[in-house]
Design a protein around this motif. Structure first.
Motif, PDB file in Angstrom:
ATOM      1  N   LEU B 113      29.360  71.373  59.238  1.00  0.00           N
ATOM      2  CA  LEU B 113      29.137  71.040  57.832  1.00  0.00           C
ATOM      3  C   LEU B 113      30.137  70.002  57.367  1.00  0.00           C
ATOM      4  O   LEU B 113      29.801  69.039  56.678  1.00  0.00           O
ATOM      5  CB  LEU B 113      29.266  72.320  57.000  1.00  0.00           C
ATOM      6  N   GLU B 114      31.358  70.210  57.766  1.00  0.00           N
ATOM      7  CA  GLU B 114      32.380  69.255  57.352  1.00  0.00           C
ATOM      8  C   GLU B 114      32.128  67.881  57.924  1.00  0.00           C
ATOM      9  O   GLU B 114      32.310  66.870  57.244  1.00  0.00           O
ATOM     10  CB  GLU B 114      33.749  69.754  57.816  1.00  0.00           C
ATOM     11  N   ARG B 115      31.726  67.863  59.165  1.00  0.00           N
ATOM     12  CA  ARG B 115      31.466  66.559  59.773  1.00  0.00           C
ATOM     13  C   ARG B 115      30.345  65.829  59.038  1.00  0.00           C
ATOM     14  O   ARG B 115      30.402  64.628  58.812  1.00  0.00           O
ATOM     15  CB  ARG B 115      31.055  66.738  61.242  1.00  0.00           C
ATOM     16  N   VAL B 116      29.335  66.618  58.711  1.00  0.00           N
ATOM     17  CA  VAL B 116      28.204  66.001  58.001  1.00  0.00           C
ATOM     18  C   VAL B 116      28.653  65.509  56.637  1.00  0.00           C
ATOM     19  O   VAL B 116      28.386  64.383  56.227  1.00  0.00           O
ATOM     20  CB  VAL B 116      27.050  67.016  57.859  1.00  0.00           C
ATOM     21  N   LEU B 117      29.340  66.365  55.934  1.00  0.00           N
ATOM     22  CA  LEU B 117      29.748  65.992  54.576  1.00  0.00           C
ATOM     23  C   LEU B 117      30.755  64.861  54.581  1.00  0.00           C
ATOM     24  O   LEU B 117      30.885  64.132  53.599  1.00  0.00           O
ATOM     25  CB  LEU B 117      30.320  67.218  53.843  1.00  0.00           C
ATOM     26  N   ALA B 118      31.472  64.722  55.661  1.00  0.00           N
ATOM     27  CA  ALA B 118      32.440  63.630  55.726  1.00  0.00           C
ATOM     28  C   ALA B 118      31.754  62.282  55.595  1.00  0.00           C
ATOM     29  O   ALA B 118      32.373  61.293  55.222  1.00  0.00           O
ATOM     30  CB  ALA B 118      33.221  63.701  57.034  1.00  0.00           C
ATOM     31  N   LEU B 119      30.479  62.261  55.901  1.00  0.00           N
ATOM     32  CA  LEU B 119      29.766  60.995  55.822  1.00  0.00           C
ATOM     33  C   LEU B 119      29.318  60.673  54.401  1.00  0.00           C
ATOM     34  O   LEU B 119      28.866  59.566  54.132  1.00  0.00           O
ATOM     35  CB  LEU B 119      28.544  61.030  56.745  1.00  0.00           C
ATOM     36  N   VAL B 120      29.433  61.617  53.516  1.00  0.00           N
ATOM     37  CA  VAL B 120      29.040  61.365  52.132  1.00  0.00           C
ATOM     38  C   VAL B 120      30.168  60.597  51.450  1.00  0.00           C
ATOM     39  O   VAL B 120      31.287  61.072  51.367  1.00  0.00           O
ATOM     40  CB  VAL B 120      28.779  62.696  51.388  1.00  0.00           C
ATOM     41  N   ASP B 121      29.846  59.410  50.964  1.00  0.00           N
ATOM     42  CA  ASP B 121      30.891  58.569  50.403  1.00  0.00           C
ATOM     43  C   ASP B 121      30.980  58.636  48.890  1.00  0.00           C
ATOM     44  O   ASP B 121      32.056  58.722  48.330  1.00  0.00           O
ATOM     45  CB  ASP B 121      30.630  57.101  50.784  1.00  0.00           C
ATOM     46  N   SER B 122      29.855  58.561  48.267  1.00  0.00           N
ATOM     47  CA  SER B 122      29.864  58.433  46.808  1.00  0.00           C
ATOM     48  C   SER B 122      30.494  59.669  46.184  1.00  0.00           C
ATOM     49  O   SER B 122      30.160  60.804  46.523  1.00  0.00           O
ATOM     50  CB  SER B 122      28.435  58.256  46.312  1.00  0.00           C
ATOM     51  N   HIS B 123      31.390  59.446  45.242  1.00  0.00           N
ATOM     52  CA  HIS B 123      32.060  60.615  44.678  1.00  0.00           C
ATOM     53  C   HIS B 123      31.133  61.430  43.795  1.00  0.00           C
ATOM     54  O   HIS B 123      31.329  62.623  43.606  1.00  0.00           O
ATOM     55  CB  HIS B 123      33.344  60.225  43.933  1.00  0.00           C
ATOM     56  N   LYS B 124      30.093  60.780  43.296  1.00  0.00           N
ATOM     57  CA  LYS B 124      29.133  61.551  42.506  1.00  0.00           C
ATOM     58  C   LYS B 124      28.371  62.518  43.400  1.00  0.00           C
ATOM     59  O   LYS B 124      28.148  63.680  43.048  1.00  0.00           O
ATOM     60  CB  LYS B 124      28.144  60.602  41.833  1.00  0.00           C
ATOM     61  N   ASP B 125      28.001  62.000  44.560  1.00  0.00           N
ATOM     62  CA  ASP B 125      27.303  62.869  45.505  1.00  0.00           C
ATOM     63  C   ASP B 125      28.202  63.999  45.955  1.00  0.00           C
ATOM     64  O   ASP B 125      27.775  65.142  46.114  1.00  0.00           O
ATOM     65  CB  ASP B 125      26.843  62.063  46.723  1.00  0.00           C
ATOM     66  N   ARG B 126      29.444  63.677  46.158  1.00  0.00           N
ATOM     67  CA  ARG B 126      30.363  64.720  46.612  1.00  0.00           C
ATOM     68  C   ARG B 126      30.542  65.786  45.557  1.00  0.00           C
ATOM     69  O   ARG B 126      30.659  66.977  45.867  1.00  0.00           O
ATOM     70  CB  ARG B 126      31.709  64.090  46.964  1.00  0.00           C
ATOM     71  N   SER B 127      30.591  65.373  44.318  1.00  0.00           N
ATOM     72  CA  SER B 127      30.699  66.378  43.262  1.00  0.00           C
ATOM     73  C   SER B 127      29.464  67.260  43.251  1.00  0.00           C
ATOM     74  O   SER B 127      29.558  68.469  43.053  1.00  0.00           O
ATOM     75  CB  SER B 127      30.880  65.698  41.917  1.00  0.00           C
ATOM     76  N   ALA B 128      28.334  66.662  43.475  1.00  0.00           N
ATOM     77  CA  ALA B 128      27.106  67.458  43.533  1.00  0.00           C
ATOM     78  C   ALA B 128      27.172  68.441  44.700  1.00  0.00           C
ATOM     79  O   ALA B 128      26.810  69.615  44.579  1.00  0.00           O
ATOM     80  CB  ALA B 128      25.903  66.533  43.684  1.00  0.00           C
ATOM     81  N   VAL B 129      27.625  67.948  45.826  1.00  0.00           N
ATOM     82  CA  VAL B 129      27.751  68.802  47.016  1.00  0.00           C
ATOM     83  C   VAL B 129      28.633  70.013  46.715  1.00  0.00           C
ATOM     84  O   VAL B 129      28.335  71.147  47.107  1.00  0.00           O
ATOM     85  CB  VAL B 129      28.357  67.985  48.182  1.00  0.00           C
ATOM     86  N   SER B 130      29.693  69.775  46.002  1.00  0.00           N
ATOM     87  CA  SER B 130      30.659  70.842  45.777  1.00  0.00           C
ATOM     88  C   SER B 130      30.110  71.931  44.880  1.00  0.00           C
ATOM     89  O   SER B 130      30.687  73.005  44.788  1.00  0.00           O
ATOM     90  CB  SER B 130      31.935  70.271  45.169  1.00  0.00           C
ATOM     91  N   LEU B 131      28.992  71.674  44.230  1.00  0.00           N
ATOM     92  CA  LEU B 131      28.456  72.668  43.311  1.00  0.00           C
ATOM     93  C   LEU B 131      27.424  73.577  43.961  1.00  0.00           C
ATOM     94  O   LEU B 131      26.945  74.521  43.336  1.00  0.00           O
ATOM     95  CB  LEU B 131      27.789  71.968  42.122  1.00  0.00           C
TER      96      LEU B 131
END
Lengths: 272, 671
Positions: B113-131
């Motif tokens: 999961l971490e490896r996959v998420l590491a590829l997410v760059d946009s901070h907006k997307d990352r905030s969405a991921v974290s929810l």
């Protein structure tokens, strides 16, 4: 809301009332090349104008009511406060030129009517001030490059124009261009009379055209003197002209007789 | 075998969290499969609100941007080790769950999961991921390398460090934007040092720091240079408080420096010696921008630096670098992608152009060109060989006329971004329209912004010409002295894809110069036609109608700048009610008062910030706002001269999880 016509009417009124200020500003003065003349023709969009006098080295700086508030400039001098509209006044905390920038810009600080307006960052403000000065300094008619912009003001008009003297080749061109430019301010009849180009005497025609009309065209030369346009050969004129002013004939009384006298005496070709 | 990560028992509690989810609005929900947050977080928020269950929407509001980080972090321990796999993390709150009988949400082991998420760059997307769920929240926070903080006071460095253990790159923005225009007094704050102090222990391997409108001292720069051994990239934009001595420290101590980007700062320029402080061993530089520094640097040092940094791709020198010096530099770095020239003219007249005409012939990768100070028609042709490949041309410091620009642009078919001075006039803009069909961004700056007397510059007709020839325009910044509603309507029709529309009619409150009417219909046309509009700056004579249009049509608007506009409180109310995606609202010199301010009571927490200056707001209204919304900081800047104490002349409101500022200067009152 005040209509635009009323605003313009007010502008004219204030222009004529501020004539004293204009004349003072046209007196002999020493200034750095490229430095702004203290004379300010103000554009009115609100219901009042305020001109401030500060004790700073440059003479005075102004603030203008942009319609929604008044900017006060404190240069260590006095300020008058104005509150024409319900809006609170803006106070400027910093000096106009950023303190942090080094003394590269020897040109005077760009004038600011309202604090932070138009929204230009300090770096650009200061850089363009220097560029502008450089360009003005480098304008040398001998090289013939670039342009020779001079301000043209007309008594009673709400704003100035700038003309590039480089693009005209004789007084006639200049006068017809000015006529077109300022015709909206009912400059009066220049007429479209044909003018014979007589060697050395064509320059006096401009004055003849203006003679008898409401306005005369004058210019400020390199020494700061105000002269009637048309007295000198064209090349000499553009080399020495720093700004133009279309003056009411009644105001030009101090200038006109001498110059007109000179011109009356020029029945023979100029022998400059 | 790697130890399992601790996981919450979530089955039962999902139901209770569900009810909160169901009852909330979904306006702010992200298009991710929305699973409820785990109970731990719900509970901790609950308890801080004396048992009352918060609507789900409110929680999201604080984590959809990293600039407001969820404050209920107390359940985390801060123990961790910096191993690659990170399996030593102690997360004492969660109970251990056997993977065989687990009720885990995701099918992936954490490391995947971490490896996959590491590829997410946009901070907006990352905030969405974290929810999505706790697992994803953790995976995201461990994999995040870059954090973007849009308002340095919305969160504290401690909170950031606690949530994101492995940051390598930080972007930090400080003062409100109007500080660029002298509306914010000095010593307002936004000091970077508290951040650096925390980062020195939390992120000793920090590599990149990008600061905008922060207060930076030489001491801080020295601290940065010495404490962070792997530090690579420093970018300072519109910051102040430091001098070239601070740059010396960076040049001297950052052995792995790849980027030094100094732009438009309030810097004390004590000389160009800083550049000579780069050691001979430094060969890693990729980006060097000192275009806005005034002092002369040692050309010898610069030439040697450029020669040995083979990866250099961005070089922007200052005005003191002459044409022949530039030529020498270019001979050492033909691989450059972005170049900012020095002064673009020479004093000597003898055979100039032939001397330089090959200057650019080897620069096959050049796509950006800027600088060009004092460029004249004599020397401008030197850049023609490079023009065909250029995608960004910044001529905003070159006082070109229309014919000069026209000649130049005929070579620039690939331009996407163009910055100009208004000396080019409408005729110059006609040339833009005919030569640059791919143009996406146009910025036209005024050469003489403060000379109200001139009627030179550009008008509505130049703008229309560009719009006709450049239908792909997305971003426009246009300074002019006259405009008409009809022209803007035409422009909107020609360029419906605008995302950023910033029109500055330089005389405040100026109407349509032909019809004498307000400019309401102009901006109405823009918001109706350009549905993708994200950023809008308005000017001219404007009534409440403009704001009515904005509120009704500008559904994607995120940033709005307003000056000398509006007739009543209604104006601001329209915008606050209608613009659902609004994040930044900055207002000056408008007749908006307390009713307008308070109409946004429920709105401001979904925004980054609100600025109101020289409006009709009183201290009492600000106090009411502060009282009703404890998660906002409501700051009022007092004028030194006193004046009416009940008026709030400069109001800055922003959401925060860090509470009131502890470093506020005396003239900033937090209510």
């Amino acid at each position: 809301m005040i209509t635009n016509m009323e605003k313009q009417a007010k502008a004219y009124e204030i222009m004529t009332n501020n004539k004293d200020l204009n004349l003072k500003a046209t007196e002999l003065r020493l200034g750095l090349p490229g430095s702004e003349s203290p004379e300010r023709e103000v554009v009115v969009h609100g219901s009042a104008i305020k001109i401030l006098v500060a004790g700073a080295k440059r003479g005075f700086s102004d603030a203008i009511n942009g319609g929604y508030g008044v900017g006060l400039v404190k240069n260590g001098g006095q300020e008058t406060d104005v509150l024409v509209t319900p809006k609170p006044a803006l106070l400027e905390k910093k000096t106009q030129v950023s303190d942090k920038l080094n003394g590269q810009s020897s040109s005077p600080a760009p004038k600011q009517q309202v604090v932070g307006w138009p929204p230009i960052r300090s770096f650009r403000k200061n850089t363009m001030a220097v560029s502008h000065t450089k360009n003005k300094e480098e304008d040398d008619p001998k090289i013939g490059s670039g342009c020779l912009y001079v301000k043209v003001s007309m008594d009673g008009a709400p704003y100035l124009r700038k003309v590039d003297l480089e693009i005209y080749s004789c007084y006639l061109d200049l006068s017809s261009a000015l006529e077109k430019m300022f015709s909206c301010f009912t400059i009066g009849q220049y007429g479209s009379q044909e003018v014979r180009t007589r060697e050395g005497l064509s320059e006096t025609r401009l004055m003849d055209l203006l003679h008898g009309s409401e306005y005369v065209l004058t210019y400020e030369d390199k020494d700061g003197d105000w002269m009637l346009v048309g007295d000198v050969p064209w090349d000499m004129f553009i080399a020495s002209c720093k700004r133009l002013r279309i003056m009411k004939s009644s105001d030009a009384i101090g200038l006109a007789p001498r110059a007109m006298e000179k011109s009356r005496n020029r029945t023979e070709p100029n022998n400059e | 075998m790697n130890p399992h990560r601790k996981r919450a028992k979530t089955v039962d509690r999902v139901d209770s969290a569900d009810s909160a989810l169901v009852s909330s609005e979904s306006t702010q929900m992200r298009p991710f499969p929305s699973k409820p947050l785990s109970v731990d977080r719900v509970k901790s928020v609950e308890s801080s609100e004396s048992g009352r269950m918060r609507p789900f929407k409110d929680k999201i509001l604080f984590v959809d941007r990293v600039d407001s980080v969820e404050s209920s972090e107390s359940s985390r321990t801060s123990q961790f080790s910096d191993k690659i796999s990170g399996f030593d993390r102690a997360d004492s709150v969660e109970a251990r769950v056997d993977s065989a009988g687990s009720t885990r949400m995701s099918r992936f082991p954490d490391e995947v999961l971490e490896r996959v998420l590491a590829l997410v760059d946009s901070h907006k997307d990352r905030s969405a991921v974290s929810l999505v769920c706790k697992e994803w929240y953790n995976a995201e926070r461990w994999s995040r390398r870059h954090v973007f903080i849009g308002n340095c006071y919305s969160v504290s460095p401690e909170i950031v460090a606690a949530r994101f253990p492995r940051i390598r790159s930080v972007t930090l923005k400080g003062k409100p934007r109007f500080s660029d225009f002298n509306l914010v007094p000095e010593d307002w704050g936004a000091d970077v040092q508290p951040w650096l102090s925390v980062f020195s222990t939390a992120y000793p391997f920090l590599e990149e720091l990008r600061l905008k409108r922060m207060a930076v001292t030489d001491e801080s720069l020295e601290f940065l240079a010495k404490k962070f051994h792997g530090f690579k990239a420093l970018s300072l934009l519109s910051c102040d408080g430091f001098s070239t001595d601070g740059l010396k420290a960076i040049a001297t101590h950052c052995k792995n420096l790849t980027e030094l980007d100094i732009q438009e700062n309030g810097i004390d320029d004590l000389g160009g010696h800083w550049l000579s402080c780069f050691p001979d061993s430094l060969t890693s530089l990729e980006i060097l921008n000192f275009a806005s520094l005034n002092s002369e640097v040692s050309f010898d040092a610069l030439e040697k630096l450029v020669s040995r940094c083979k990866s250099l791709r961005v070089l922007k020198v200052n005005r003191n670098i002459s044409l022949d010096q530039l030529q020498k530099l270019l001979s050492h770095c033909p691989q450059l992608m972005e170049l900012g020239t020095g002064t673009f003219m020479q004093e000597l007249i003898s055979g100039p152009v032939t001397e330089f005409k090959n200057m650019f012939s080897n620069c096959r990768n050049l796509i950006t060109l800027s600088g060009l100070w004092d460029a004249t028609p004599l020397y401008l042709p030197v850049i023609y060989p490079a023009c065909a490949r250029l995608t960004f041309l910044n001529l905003s410091y070159a006082t070109l006329r229309s014919d000069e620009l026209s000649n130049l642009l005929s070579h620039c078919k690939s331009l996407r971004r163009l910055w100009l001075l208004d000396t080019v006039g409408d005729k110059g803009l006609e040339a833009v329209g005919s030569c640059c069909p791919l143009l996406e961004e146009l910025r036209v700056f005024p050469a003489d912004p403060f000379d109200q007397e001139i009627l030179l510059g550009v008008t509505e007709s130049g703008f229309v010409s560009v719009s006709r020839g450049c239908p792909k325009l997305r971003y426009v910044l246009y300074f002019c002295r006259q405009m008409t509603n009809a022209a803007v309507a035409t422009i909107a029709q020609n360029c419906p894809d605008f995302t950023h529309f910033r029109l500055c009619i330089m005389n405040p409150g100026q109407p349509d110069y032909l019809t004498k009417e307000p400019m309401d219909e102009a901006f109405g046309a823009i918001v109706k036609t350009c549905t993708k509009l994200q950023r809008l700056a308005i000017s001219g004579l404007l009534t409440d109608r403009t704001f009515e249009y904005i509120g009704k049509y500008a559904k994607n608007l995120e940033t709005l700048s307003v000056a000398f506009a509006g007739s009543s409180d209604l104006g601001m109310e329209y915008v606050l009610q209608g613009c659902q995606k609004l994040r930044k609202l900055e207002i000056r010199d408008c007749p908006f008062g307390n009713a307008a301010l308070l109409s946004g009571l429920t709105k401001y927490e979904s925004m980054r910030s609100l600025w109101m200056s020289a409006c009709n707001v009183t201290m009492n209204a600000c106090r009411v706002l502060a009282k009703e919304r404890p998660r906002l900081n409501v700051e009022v800047m007092r004028d030194e001269e006193g004046g009416d104490d009940s008026q709030a002349n400069k109001v800055y409101v922003y959401r925060t999880v860090a509470g009131p500022r502890k470093d506020a200067p005396p003239f900033v009152l937090t209510l």
